[in-house]
Design a protein around this motif. Structure first.
Motif, PDB file in Angstrom:
ATOM      1  N   ILE A  20       0.860  -1.186   0.000  1.00 16.42           N
ATOM      2  CA  ILE A  20       0.000   0.000   0.000  1.00 16.42           C
ATOM      3  C   ILE A  20       0.890   1.226   0.000  1.00 16.42           C
ATOM      4  O   ILE A  20       1.879   1.304   0.743  1.00 16.42           O
ATOM      5  CB  ILE A  20      -0.918   0.016   1.239  1.00 16.42           C
ATOM      6  N   ASP A  21       0.543   2.196  -0.847  1.00 19.05           N
ATOM      7  CA  ASP A  21       1.277   3.449  -0.897  1.00 19.05           C
ATOM      8  C   ASP A  21       0.293   4.574  -1.187  1.00 19.05           C
ATOM      9  O   ASP A  21      -0.424   4.540  -2.199  1.00 19.05           O
ATOM     10  CB  ASP A  21       2.357   3.409  -1.990  1.00 19.05           C
ATOM     11  N   ASN A  22       0.233   5.536  -0.285  1.00 21.71           N
ATOM     12  CA  ASN A  22      -0.601   6.719  -0.488  1.00 21.71           C
ATOM     13  C   ASN A  22      -2.057   6.352  -0.800  1.00 21.71           C
ATOM     14  O   ASN A  22      -2.679   6.891  -1.719  1.00 21.71           O
ATOM     15  CB  ASN A  22      -0.023   7.584  -1.618  1.00 21.71           C
ATOM     16  N   GLY A  23      -2.581   5.404  -0.027  1.00 16.35           N
ATOM     17  CA  GLY A  23      -3.979   5.047  -0.155  1.00 16.35           C
ATOM     18  C   GLY A  23      -4.337   4.177  -1.335  1.00 16.35           C
ATOM     19  O   GLY A  23      -5.520   4.046  -1.676  1.00 16.35           O
ATOM     20  N   ARG A  24      -3.365   3.559  -1.969  1.00 17.37           N
ATOM     21  CA  ARG A  24      -3.636   2.679  -3.114  1.00 17.37           C
ATOM     22  C   ARG A  24      -2.825   1.403  -2.971  1.00 17.37           C
ATOM     23  O   ARG A  24      -1.762   1.379  -2.351  1.00 17.37           O
ATOM     24  CB  ARG A  24      -3.285   3.378  -4.436  1.00 17.37           C
ATOM     25  N   PHE A  25      -3.346   0.326  -3.565  1.00 19.38           N
ATOM     26  CA  PHE A  25      -2.590  -0.911  -3.636  1.00 19.38           C
ATOM     27  C   PHE A  25      -1.524  -0.760  -4.716  1.00 19.38           C
ATOM     28  O   PHE A  25      -1.779  -0.212  -5.799  1.00 19.38           O
ATOM     29  CB  PHE A  25      -3.500  -2.089  -3.983  1.00 19.38           C
ATOM     30  N   VAL A  26      -0.320  -1.257  -4.418  1.00 17.52           N
ATOM     31  CA  VAL A  26       0.779  -1.179  -5.382  1.00 17.52           C
ATOM     32  C   VAL A  26       1.508  -2.514  -5.430  1.00 17.52           C
ATOM     33  O   VAL A  26       1.524  -3.274  -4.450  1.00 17.52           O
ATOM     34  CB  VAL A  26       1.775  -0.054  -5.037  1.00 17.52           C
ATOM     35  N   ASP A  27       2.127  -2.785  -6.589  1.00 15.29           N
ATOM     36  CA  ASP A  27       2.948  -3.986  -6.700  1.00 15.29           C
ATOM     37  C   ASP A  27       4.381  -3.659  -6.323  1.00 15.29           C
ATOM     38  O   ASP A  27       4.699  -2.542  -5.893  1.00 15.29           O
ATOM     39  CB  ASP A  27       2.822  -4.601  -8.102  1.00 15.29           C
ATOM     40  N   SER A  28       5.275  -4.637  -6.492  1.00 13.87           N
ATOM     41  CA  SER A  28       6.662  -4.467  -6.048  1.00 13.87           C
ATOM     42  C   SER A  28       7.411  -3.428  -6.867  1.00 13.87           C
ATOM     43  O   SER A  28       8.467  -2.957  -6.454  1.00 13.87           O
ATOM     44  CB  SER A  28       7.401  -5.806  -6.114  1.00 13.87           C
ATOM     45  N   LYS A  29       6.851  -3.047  -8.034  1.00 17.71           N
ATOM     46  CA  LYS A  29       7.478  -2.030  -8.883  1.00 17.71           C
ATOM     47  C   LYS A  29       6.825  -0.662  -8.714  1.00 17.71           C
ATOM     48  O   LYS A  29       7.134   0.277  -9.450  1.00 17.71           O
ATOM     49  CB  LYS A  29       7.416  -2.473 -10.350  1.00 17.71           C
ATOM     50  N   GLY A  30       5.897  -0.565  -7.771  1.00 12.92           N
ATOM     51  CA  GLY A  30       5.256   0.711  -7.500  1.00 12.92           C
ATOM     52  C   GLY A  30       4.063   1.032  -8.360  1.00 12.92           C
ATOM     53  O   GLY A  30       3.516   2.140  -8.285  1.00 12.92           O
ATOM     54  N   ARG A  31       3.628   0.080  -9.191  1.00  9.51           N
ATOM     55  CA  ARG A  31       2.473   0.346 -10.041  1.00  9.51           C
ATOM     56  C   ARG A  31       1.166   0.228  -9.252  1.00  9.51           C
ATOM     57  O   ARG A  31       1.026  -0.633  -8.381  1.00  9.51           O
ATOM     58  CB  ARG A  31       2.432  -0.644 -11.207  1.00  9.51           C
ATOM     59  N   THR A  32       0.208   1.074  -9.577  1.00  8.87           N
ATOM     60  CA  THR A  32      -1.115   0.996  -8.978  1.00  8.87           C
ATOM     61  C   THR A  32      -1.784  -0.303  -9.389  1.00  8.87           C
ATOM     62  O   THR A  32      -1.812  -0.649 -10.575  1.00  8.87           O
ATOM     63  CB  THR A  32      -1.988   2.187  -9.435  1.00  8.87           C
ATOM     64  N   VAL A  33      -2.335  -1.025  -8.414  1.00  7.29           N
ATOM     65  CA  VAL A  33      -2.972  -2.316  -8.665  1.00  7.29           C
ATOM     66  C   VAL A  33      -4.478  -2.199  -8.436  1.00  7.29           C
ATOM     67  O   VAL A  33      -4.917  -1.705  -7.399  1.00  7.29           O
ATOM     68  CB  VAL A  33      -2.396  -3.410  -7.744  1.00  7.29           C
ATOM     69  N   ILE A  34      -5.246  -2.631  -9.421  1.00  2.00           N
ATOM     70  CA  ILE A  34      -6.682  -2.834  -9.236  1.00  2.00           C
ATOM     71  C   ILE A  34      -6.896  -4.321  -8.984  1.00  2.00           C
ATOM     72  O   ILE A  34      -6.538  -5.156  -9.821  1.00  2.00           O
ATOM     73  CB  ILE A  34      -7.483  -2.376 -10.469  1.00  2.00           C
ATOM     74  N   LEU A  35      -7.454  -4.642  -7.823  1.00  2.00           N
ATOM     75  CA  LEU A  35      -7.718  -6.041  -7.493  1.00  2.00           C
ATOM     76  C   LEU A  35      -9.065  -6.442  -8.078  1.00  2.00           C
ATOM     77  O   LEU A  35     -10.093  -5.830  -7.781  1.00  2.00           O
ATOM     78  CB  LEU A  35      -7.708  -6.240  -5.979  1.00  2.00           C
ATOM     79  N   ASN A  36      -9.036  -7.447  -8.921  1.00  5.73           N
ATOM     80  CA  ASN A  36     -10.252  -7.979  -9.532  1.00  5.73           C
ATOM     81  C   ASN A  36     -10.274  -9.469  -9.241  1.00  5.73           C
ATOM     82  O   ASN A  36      -9.465 -10.223  -9.772  1.00  5.73           O
ATOM     83  CB  ASN A  36     -10.251  -7.734 -11.045  1.00  5.73           C
ATOM     84  N   GLY A  37     -11.177  -9.896  -8.354  1.00  8.75           N
ATOM     85  CA  GLY A  37     -11.089 -11.279  -7.906  1.00  8.75           C
ATOM     86  C   GLY A  37     -12.414 -11.928  -7.614  1.00  8.75           C
ATOM     87  O   GLY A  37     -13.488 -11.439  -7.974  1.00  8.75           O
ATOM     88  N   SER A  59     -19.494   2.516   8.594  1.00  7.70           N
ATOM     89  CA  SER A  59     -18.531   1.918   9.515  1.00  7.70           C
ATOM     90  C   SER A  59     -17.667   2.993  10.167  1.00  7.70           C
ATOM     91  O   SER A  59     -17.338   4.014   9.556  1.00  7.70           O
ATOM     92  CB  SER A  59     -17.640   0.928   8.773  1.00  7.70           C
ATOM     93  N   SER A  60     -17.267   2.716  11.418  1.00  6.10           N
ATOM     94  CA  SER A  60     -16.436   3.688  12.131  1.00  6.10           C
ATOM     95  C   SER A  60     -15.300   3.035  12.913  1.00  6.10           C
ATOM     96  O   SER A  60     -14.731   3.651  13.810  1.00  6.10           O
ATOM     97  CB  SER A  60     -17.305   4.499  13.097  1.00  6.10           C
ATOM     98  N   PHE A  61     -14.949   1.767  12.604  1.00  5.70           N
ATOM     99  CA  PHE A  61     -13.877   1.149  13.378  1.00  5.70           C
ATOM    100  C   PHE A  61     -12.582   1.936  13.201  1.00  5.70           C
ATOM    101  O   PHE A  61     -12.372   2.635  12.201  1.00  5.70           O
ATOM    102  CB  PHE A  61     -13.684  -0.322  13.010  1.00  5.70           C
ATOM    103  N   ALA A  83     -16.519   5.912   4.202  1.00  4.65           N
ATOM    104  CA  ALA A  83     -15.786   5.394   5.361  1.00  4.65           C
ATOM    105  C   ALA A  83     -14.334   5.099   5.008  1.00  4.65           C
ATOM    106  O   ALA A  83     -13.423   5.350   5.801  1.00  4.65           O
ATOM    107  CB  ALA A  83     -16.474   4.140   5.897  1.00  4.65           C
ATOM    108  N   GLY A  84     -14.096   4.570   3.812  1.00  4.93           N
ATOM    109  CA  GLY A  84     -12.725   4.318   3.384  1.00  4.93           C
ATOM    110  C   GLY A  84     -11.900   5.586   3.322  1.00  4.93           C
ATOM    111  O   GLY A  84     -10.724   5.604   3.732  1.00  4.93           O
ATOM    112  N   LYS A  85     -12.501   6.670   2.818  1.00  6.63           N
ATOM    113  CA  LYS A  85     -11.790   7.948   2.766  1.00  6.63           C
ATOM    114  C   LYS A  85     -11.504   8.474   4.164  1.00  6.63           C
ATOM    115  O   LYS A  85     -10.427   9.012   4.430  1.00  6.63           O
ATOM    116  CB  LYS A  85     -12.610   8.962   1.969  1.00  6.63           C
ATOM    117  N   GLU A  86     -12.465   8.324   5.069  1.00  7.71           N
ATOM    118  CA  GLU A  86     -12.251   8.789   6.437  1.00  7.71           C
ATOM    119  C   GLU A  86     -11.138   8.000   7.117  1.00  7.71           C
ATOM    120  O   GLU A  86     -10.341   8.559   7.887  1.00  7.71           O
ATOM    121  CB  GLU A  86     -13.550   8.670   7.232  1.00  7.71           C
ATOM    122  N   LYS A  87     -11.058   6.712   6.842  1.00 11.57           N
ATOM    123  CA  LYS A  87     -10.005   5.893   7.440  1.00 11.57           C
ATOM    124  C   LYS A  87      -8.663   6.074   6.723  1.00 11.57           C
ATOM    125  O   LYS A  87      -7.626   5.660   7.235  1.00 11.57           O
ATOM    126  CB  LYS A  87     -10.414   4.414   7.387  1.00 11.57           C
TER     127      LYS A  87
END
Length: 540
Positions: free
Chosen positions: A53-70, A344-346, A394-398
């Motif tokens: 994770i970097d700056n609120g986004r998922f990233v791979d080992s090369k620093g690329r932004t990752v969209i998880l589709n699963g 959510s507020s955890f 909630a994701g933005k708040e966290k």
């Protein structure tokens, strides 16, 4: 079970050099001129590093932004754990269908069948699936799954950790109603949050955390493991009664305002307990303003649980995991009622200095109120939009990235294309990851499956600005701002390479390399870097 590399055969790579035939307006982009060369290569889909994770986004080992589709792959029944001898083929299918992550279900009951005793045979079966994921370029989110707490009533906890104090178990018309009406379910969760001692005198929550620490240590050096989904849909326990009363009471207030007739709470409870009357009542719920008012009425009651028992539990699990593992992501879910749209507020767990753990992700579930009923193919679209507005707010708040851990559950063979396309559109707009609930045999024959196995940016050099599938126009578009200093290409998943190779518009132009996937029409498209804002349109 064989674990041979599924990509050992020769595959064709197509290098495309484009003539820059573009004006300054993206609307004037024309299909590029293609120069094709065929290069035999050894296709390699294996995982090349940890998801981070970097700056609120998922990233791979090369620093690329990752969209998880699963997709979820969960077996709930103990007698069927790891009985599928075809998992090597299933994981290859996942790869070919464009799934770069799988939420893989595990069972506390299977891992710790007796207090303090770890079932090594069970963990070795998980090891095999981790290996299959690695071979196919898939990240596994290890999910400690439960429904109705444990195997005594559903699945999850072992019987020795299911402390119901002899209270009765009541069921409703829909299986999940038992969360709301069963005294036994309320009590077992209450005892979990209180860390009531197990038969060996150690708290049952302590046992659960011990299991997670064991897993975190075991997979600390496994980059194919994306991380750990700590608990599936944690439930409030007996506090749920007050929350349900708030929700139904507010609904009754709205009905009374519309009809001029007062509505008794007992009548509301009776209505909710009957599937047919509930379905009729949901027509009133499909109004965003009304539904927001209903869900907001329960916010403070749910906040008490989420910022109390749930946040304390998450902090304890985080601390135990970080003693043995500092590189994997911890995926945290909101509580049961947030599935329905209560925000959510955890609290995000912190380190010893009070700083938020940088490897925490939000893994919410979102289901419309008709899920698991005969009306599942007719969701309330305004309700659905409200649910995910609350989730992403909630994701933005966290300040942590979001991957929607469960959604859909389209089981009954009806036409689910419209609700599936609506939900995927919401996720794409939010740039959120998702793992669809759930894999089952022949799911790829369902009408909505192309929304899952679709064009999407798997790994993006730089900042992803937006992307969208226009399913009815058979059109995919994507825009991103590349990083000048990085030369790592952007990778797009393509479900059918032959359909798109003459229908790609890219600005500015650069080399494109196609990587076909063995045994599939699908493949990856790698786009070389120019260091500029890139715009891509694919017709298919």
């Amino acid at each position: 079970m064989s674990h041979r590399n599924k990509d050992q055969g020769k595959s064709k790579t197509r290098n495309f050099r484009q003539t820059d035939m573009y004006s300054s307006s993206f609307k004037s982009i024309v299909i590029f001129t293609i120069v094709i060369s065929f290069i035999g290569c050894r296709q390699n889909s294996s995982i090349d590093g940890y998801l981070s994770i970097d700056n609120g986004r998922f990233v791979d080992s090369k620093g690329r932004t990752v969209i998880l589709n699963g997709i979820n792959y969960v077996t709930k029944h103990p007698e069927q754990y790891f009985k599928n001898d075809n998992d090597d083929e299933i994981f290859r299918q996942f790869r070919n269908q464009g799934f770069n992550c799988v939420r893989f279900g595990m069972s506390w009951r299977g891992i710790e069948p007796e207090p303090g005793k770890i079932n090594e045979a069970y963990l070795k079966e998980i090891d095999k699936r981790v290996k299959l994921a690695e071979e196919n370029g898939i990240w596994l989110i290890l999910d400690m799954h439960q429904d109705l707490y444990g195997g005594k009533y559903g699945n999850g906890a072992p019987d020795w950790a299911t402390i119901d104090d002899g209270l009765p178990h009541d069921r409703g018309d829909v299986w999940s109603d038992a969360y709301l009406v069963s005294p036994a379910i309320h009590r077992v969760f209450d005892n979990f949050w209180k860390n009531t001692p197990a038969p060996d005198g150690i708290g049952i929550q302590d046992h659960y955390i011990f299991v997670w620490k064991t897993l975190a240590k075991r997979y600390a050096n496994s980059p194919a493991v994306a991380g750990f989904d700590i608990m599936n849909e944690p439930f409030t326990g007996s506090e749920s009664s007050a929350i349900l009363e708030k929700l139904l009471g507010t609904y009754g207030e709205i009905v009374a305002e519309q009809t001029g007739e007062p509505v008794k709470l007992n009548d509301m409870l009776d209505m909710w307990g009957d599937e047919q009357s509930r379905t009729e009542a949901l027509k009133t719920f499909d109004n965003k303003a009304h539904y927001r008012r209903i869900t907001e009425s329960a916010y403070e009651d749910l906040k008490s649980f989420e910022q109390g028992a749930l946040s304390q539990f998450y902090q304890r699990v985080r601390d135990a995991i970080r003693e043995v593992n500092k590189q994997h992501i911890i995926f945290l879910e909101h509580s049961y009622f947030s599935n329905l749209g209560v925000k959510s507020s955890f609290l995000v767990p912190t380190d010893k200095q009070g700083n938020p753990d940088p490897l925490i992700a939000y893994a919410p579930h979102g289901y419309d109120l008709v899920t698991d009923t005969d009306a599942a193919d007719s969701p309330g679209y305004q309700r659905v939009e409200h649910i995910f507005e609350q989730i992403f707010e909630a994701g933005k708040e966290k300040q942590i990235p979001v991957v929607v851990g469960e959604w859909g559950a389209f089981y009954m063979g009806r036409d689910y294309r419209q609700p599936a396309e609506h939900l995927i559109g919401i996720f794409e707009q939010a740039q959120a990851g998702q793992t669809y609930w759930a894999y089952w045999d022949n799911i790829d024959t369902q009408d909505y499956f192309p929304t899952l196995s679709r064009h999407y940016p798997m790994r993006v050099n730089g900042q992803l600005l937006h992307y969208r599938n226009h399913f009815h126009e058979n059109l995919f578009e994507c825009e991103w701002q590349e990083e000048d200093e990085s030369k790592i290409p952007t990778r797009i998943f393509i479900p059918d390479l032959e359909k798109v190779k003459e229908q790609i518009k890219l600005h500015p132009v650069s080399d494109i390399t196609f990587h076909p996937l063995e045994g599939s029409p699908a493949g990856y498209m790698d786009i070389e870097v120019t260091g500029e804002t890139r715009k891509l349109v694919i017709a298919y």
